[in-house]
Design an enzyme around this catalytic site. Sequence first.
Site, PDB file in Angstrom:
ATOM      1  N   TYR A  73      55.650  49.433  61.669  1.00 42.57           N
ATOM      2  CA  TYR A  73      54.221  49.225  61.430  1.00 42.57           C
ATOM      3  C   TYR A  73      53.396  50.083  62.394  1.00 42.57           C
ATOM      4  O   TYR A  73      52.404  50.702  62.010  1.00 42.57           O
ATOM      5  CB  TYR A  73      53.880  47.739  61.606  1.00 42.57           C
ATOM      6  CG  TYR A  73      52.409  47.466  61.624  1.00 42.57           C
ATOM      7  CD1 TYR A  73      51.640  47.641  60.480  1.00 42.57           C
ATOM      8  CD2 TYR A  73      51.763  47.064  62.804  1.00 42.57           C
ATOM      9  CE1 TYR A  73      50.271  47.423  60.504  1.00 42.57           C
ATOM     10  CE2 TYR A  73      50.402  46.845  62.832  1.00 42.57           C
ATOM     11  CZ  TYR A  73      49.667  47.021  61.686  1.00 42.57           C
ATOM     12  OH  TYR A  73      48.303  46.821  61.714  1.00 42.57           O
ATOM     13  N   PRO A 126      41.387  49.794  69.492  1.00 47.64           N
ATOM     14  CA  PRO A 126      41.796  48.511  68.911  1.00 47.64           C
ATOM     15  C   PRO A 126      43.074  48.640  68.091  1.00 47.64           C
ATOM     16  O   PRO A 126      43.179  49.494  67.223  1.00 47.64           O
ATOM     17  CB  PRO A 126      40.609  48.154  68.005  1.00 47.64           C
ATOM     18  CG  PRO A 126      39.990  49.465  67.646  1.00 47.64           C
ATOM     19  CD  PRO A 126      40.200  50.358  68.837  1.00 47.64           C
ATOM     20  N   SER A 155      40.803  44.290  68.607  1.00 52.70           N
ATOM     21  CA  SER A 155      40.865  44.296  67.136  1.00 52.70           C
ATOM     22  C   SER A 155      40.505  42.935  66.541  1.00 52.70           C
ATOM     23  O   SER A 155      40.796  41.889  67.134  1.00 52.70           O
ATOM     24  CB  SER A 155      42.292  44.656  66.702  1.00 52.70           C
ATOM     25  OG  SER A 155      42.485  44.362  65.350  1.00 52.70           O
ATOM     26  N   GLN A 176      36.076  45.072  67.798  1.00 51.82           N
ATOM     27  CA  GLN A 176      36.221  45.889  66.576  1.00 51.82           C
ATOM     28  C   GLN A 176      36.136  44.981  65.363  1.00 51.82           C
ATOM     29  O   GLN A 176      36.842  43.982  65.285  1.00 51.82           O
ATOM     30  CB  GLN A 176      37.564  46.629  66.590  1.00 51.82           C
ATOM     31  CG  GLN A 176      37.880  47.396  65.305  1.00 51.82           C
ATOM     32  CD  GLN A 176      38.646  46.582  64.275  1.00 51.82           C
ATOM     33  OE1 GLN A 176      39.467  45.742  64.637  1.00 51.82           O
ATOM     34  NE2 GLN A 176      38.363  46.797  63.003  1.00 51.82           N
ATOM     35  N   LEU A 177      35.303  45.359  64.410  1.00 55.99           N
ATOM     36  CA  LEU A 177      35.098  44.513  63.223  1.00 55.99           C
ATOM     37  C   LEU A 177      35.757  45.085  61.972  1.00 55.99           C
ATOM     38  O   LEU A 177      35.475  46.219  61.570  1.00 55.99           O
ATOM     39  CB  LEU A 177      33.590  44.367  62.953  1.00 55.99           C
ATOM     40  CG  LEU A 177      33.224  43.560  61.698  1.00 55.99           C
ATOM     41  CD1 LEU A 177      33.554  42.075  61.871  1.00 55.99           C
ATOM     42  CD2 LEU A 177      31.748  43.740  61.340  1.00 55.99           C
ATOM     43  N   TYR A 178      36.614  44.275  61.358  1.00 53.10           N
ATOM     44  CA  TYR A 178      37.014  44.490  59.964  1.00 53.10           C
ATOM     45  C   TYR A 178      36.156  43.508  59.175  1.00 53.10           C
ATOM     46  O   TYR A 178      36.279  42.288  59.331  1.00 53.10           O
ATOM     47  CB  TYR A 178      38.487  44.157  59.751  1.00 53.10           C
ATOM     48  CG  TYR A 178      39.441  45.278  60.110  1.00 53.10           C
ATOM     49  CD1 TYR A 178      39.173  46.595  59.762  1.00 53.10           C
ATOM     50  CD2 TYR A 178      40.651  45.009  60.752  1.00 53.10           C
ATOM     51  CE1 TYR A 178      40.065  47.614  60.065  1.00 53.10           C
ATOM     52  CE2 TYR A 178      41.553  46.022  61.058  1.00 53.10           C
ATOM     53  CZ  TYR A 178      41.251  47.319  60.708  1.00 53.10           C
ATOM     54  OH  TYR A 178      42.138  48.313  61.010  1.00 53.10           O
ATOM     55  N   THR A 204      34.788  49.226  61.843  1.00 52.35           N
ATOM     56  CA  THR A 204      35.745  50.179  61.269  1.00 52.35           C
ATOM     57  C   THR A 204      35.372  50.443  59.818  1.00 52.35           C
ATOM     58  O   THR A 204      35.310  49.524  59.000  1.00 52.35           O
ATOM     59  CB  THR A 204      37.182  49.634  61.406  1.00 52.35           C
ATOM     60  OG1 THR A 204      37.453  49.496  62.802  1.00 52.35           O
ATOM     61  CG2 THR A 204      38.200  50.571  60.780  1.00 52.35           C
ATOM     62  N   LYS A 281      33.399  53.301  63.592  1.00 50.39           N
ATOM     63  CA  LYS A 281      34.724  53.863  63.892  1.00 50.39           C
ATOM     64  C   LYS A 281      35.362  54.395  62.614  1.00 50.39           C
ATOM     65  O   LYS A 281      35.576  53.634  61.665  1.00 50.39           O
ATOM     66  CB  LYS A 281      35.618  52.774  64.508  1.00 50.39           C
ATOM     67  CG  LYS A 281      37.034  53.230  64.782  1.00 50.39           C
ATOM     68  CD  LYS A 281      37.811  52.180  65.565  1.00 50.39           C
ATOM     69  CE  LYS A 281      39.227  52.639  65.873  1.00 50.39           C
ATOM     70  NZ  LYS A 281      40.138  52.572  64.742  1.00 50.39           N
ATOM     71  N   HIS A 305      42.038  56.869  62.249  1.00 46.84           N
ATOM     72  CA  HIS A 305      42.805  55.629  62.361  1.00 46.84           C
ATOM     73  C   HIS A 305      44.252  55.928  62.791  1.00 46.84           C
ATOM     74  O   HIS A 305      45.189  55.250  62.384  1.00 46.84           O
ATOM     75  CB  HIS A 305      42.792  54.904  61.013  1.00 46.84           C
ATOM     76  CG  HIS A 305      42.745  53.407  61.115  1.00 46.84           C
ATOM     77  ND1 HIS A 305      41.626  52.669  60.855  1.00 46.84           N
ATOM     78  CD2 HIS A 305      43.701  52.495  61.421  1.00 46.84           C
ATOM     79  CE1 HIS A 305      41.891  51.384  60.994  1.00 46.84           C
ATOM     80  NE2 HIS A 305      43.149  51.251  61.346  1.00 46.84           N
ATOM     81  N   ARG A 308      46.358  56.652  59.753  1.00 43.27           N
ATOM     82  CA  ARG A 308      46.776  55.455  59.016  1.00 43.27           C
ATOM     83  C   ARG A 308      45.794  55.083  57.909  1.00 43.27           C
ATOM     84  O   ARG A 308      45.884  53.990  57.342  1.00 43.27           O
ATOM     85  CB  ARG A 308      46.886  54.271  59.998  1.00 43.27           C
ATOM     86  CG  ARG A 308      47.933  54.465  61.056  1.00 43.27           C
ATOM     87  CD  ARG A 308      47.730  53.520  62.224  1.00 43.27           C
ATOM     88  NE  ARG A 308      48.080  52.146  61.936  1.00 43.27           N
ATOM     89  CZ  ARG A 308      49.303  51.659  61.966  1.00 43.27           C
ATOM     90  NH1 ARG A 308      50.308  52.447  62.253  1.00 43.27           N
ATOM     91  NH2 ARG A 308      49.553  50.390  61.710  1.00 43.27           N
ATOM     92  N   GLY A 338      45.919  60.717  68.056  1.00 41.40           N
ATOM     93  CA  GLY A 338      46.859  61.751  68.486  1.00 41.40           C
ATOM     94  C   GLY A 338      46.747  62.183  69.938  1.00 41.40           C
ATOM     95  O   GLY A 338      47.467  63.092  70.360  1.00 41.40           O
ATOM     96  N   GLY A 359      45.638  54.970  71.203  1.00 38.48           N
ATOM     97  CA  GLY A 359      46.251  53.912  70.399  1.00 38.48           C
ATOM     98  C   GLY A 359      47.719  53.719  70.742  1.00 38.48           C
ATOM     99  O   GLY A 359      48.060  53.065  71.731  1.00 38.48           O
ATOM    100  N   ARG A 360      48.587  54.357  69.984  1.00 37.85           N
ATOM    101  CA  ARG A 360      50.029  54.082  70.093  1.00 37.85           C
ATOM    102  C   ARG A 360      50.610  54.176  71.514  1.00 37.85           C
ATOM    103  O   ARG A 360      51.460  53.337  71.852  1.00 37.85           O
ATOM    104  CB  ARG A 360      50.807  55.003  69.156  1.00 37.85           C
ATOM    105  CG  ARG A 360      50.573  54.685  67.667  1.00 37.85           C
ATOM    106  CD  ARG A 360      51.391  55.604  66.797  1.00 37.85           C
ATOM    107  NE  ARG A 360      51.118  55.458  65.386  1.00 37.85           N
ATOM    108  CZ  ARG A 360      50.105  56.052  64.749  1.00 37.85           C
ATOM    109  NH1 ARG A 360      49.242  56.799  65.412  1.00 37.85           N
ATOM    110  NH2 ARG A 360      49.955  55.880  63.448  1.00 37.85           N
TER     111      ARG A 360
END
Length: 408
Positions: A73, A126, A155, A176-178, A204, A281, A305, A308, A338, A359-360
Site C-alpha cells: 500500500y 499526511p 491525515s 489534511q482533509l479528505y 486534498t 494539496k 500524491h 498515487r 519524490g 512522504g514515504r
Amino acid sequence: MSMHRRRLLQWLAASPFAATASAQLLPKSRLPDPIPWAALEPDKLIKSPKDAINVFDFEPVARQNVPPAHFGYMASGIDDEVTLRANREGFLKFQLRPRRLVDVEKVDMSTEILGVRYATPIMVAPVGGHRMFHPDGELATARGAKAGGHAMILSTATTTSVEEVSAARGAPVWYQLYATNKWDVAKAFVMRAEKAGCPVVAVTVDRSGGRNQETLFRLQRTDTRDCNTCHDRSSLQANLRRRSMYEGVDLTGLTHTQASSMTWDFLKRLRDTTKMKIVLKGILAHEDATLAVQNGMDGIIVSNHGARSEDSGRSTIDALPEILEAVKGRMPVLVDSGFRRGTDIAKALCMGAQAVCIGRPYIWGLGAFGQPGVERVLELLRIELHAIMQQLGAPSIKQLVPAMVRRA
Ligand SMILES: Cc1cc2nc3c(=O)[nH]c(=O)nc-3n(C[C@H](O)[C@H](O)[C@H](O)COP(=O)(O)O)c2cc1C
C-alpha cells in the site's frame, strides 16, 4: 554504434557487476563508477537508525518488518508507475549552481510558513494509518517530527486522534482533509481540527477518481494473514470505525471517503466555516494555481500524491516552475512527491518553494524502527540540506535563490 561503445557494452554484459548492479546504473560516459562496488544490498539491513547512510537504507528494513499488504500500500504507484519513477528522475532535469566565498560557517535552516516559524522547511506529509506500519503509529511520527522541529500534516485517515498527535508533536499539527461525499462529515472533521488548535487545513484535491495500485494488489496476494481480522469490510462505515476522525460523526449516506464532486464552491463554503488557513494539496497546473489565488486560498502544495493519484508521467519538480510563475509570490507554494535528498529539497527551495513535504521516507523509518527511525530519516534530510546550503553559499533559506538552479 562506435567500436568503443560496442566494446564497452560487451564488457558490461560479461562483467560480474552486471549481475549485481543494473547496467542502467552505470554511466555511459566513463568507467569505473563506484556504485557497483558499494551498491545498496537489500539483504544486508541496517540494525539501528544510526547505521543509516541515507534515507533509502530504511526501506528494506521496513519491507522486512511490515506486512506485505501494508508495505505494498505504501510503496505502490498507479498503473505502470511512470509517475513514480518520474518523481525521482525529474530532479535530474535540474542542476544546482553553487556560489563560492560566502561565509557559511553558520547555517540557519529556520523558515516561516504561513505565519509560523519552523526550525526547518522540511515538513511531514499526511499519510493515512500509521499504525499499519508500526504499533506506535502517528504518535511515533509526531515525536520524531518534534525532535527536529518539523511541521506535521495529519491525515484524515489517521489511526490516532488529532488531539493526541498534537500533544505528542508539542504543537497543533496541520490537518489534511479528505472531504468525502457529505458536507456535514467534512464540516465535523474541520470543526474538530480547529478545536484541537490546528492552524491550517490542507484540502486534498487530487483524489477525484479511481486508481489501480498494481504493486499493492500483487503484494497483497503474497500476504498470508487474514485481513478480515483487522479490517471490517462489511460496509464503508464499519471499515472506518478504526479511523479516529470518523468517531462520533454521523456517517449515514457516506459513500466515499474522498470527493469526486468537489468544486471551488466547496472551498467557498469551507472558508465561511473555518478560521483555519486553507491550503490546496495536489495542484499541478498553473491555471488552478491562479484560480487558487483568485479564490482567496492561503497556499498550495504542488503534489501528485507521491504518484498515487493518476499516472500522468510528470514529476512535481517539473510542474513547480509553472506554478511559481503563476502565483508570483502572492501565496506560499509548498511541494512534495519524490523528495529523498537534500539536493532535491534545495532545488525546490531555490526555485521559490516555501517548504518541502516528505512522504514515504519517514514511513520507511517508522516501519523499520518506530520513532527513532522517523527521527533519523528526518535528521538525515536535515544534514543533507545543511551540507548543500553550505556548498551553495546560502547560509539561510532566503539565500537559496532562483539563480542557484538551472534546467539541465
Ligand atoms: C502510504 C501513503 C498514504 C498516503 N495518505 C495520504 C492521505 O491520507 N492524505 C493525503 O493528502 N495524502 C496522502 N498521501 C500522499 C502524501 O501526503 C504525499 O503527497 C506523498 O507521499 C509525497 O510523495 P513521496 O511519498 O514520494 O514523498 C499518502 C502517501 C502514501 C505513500
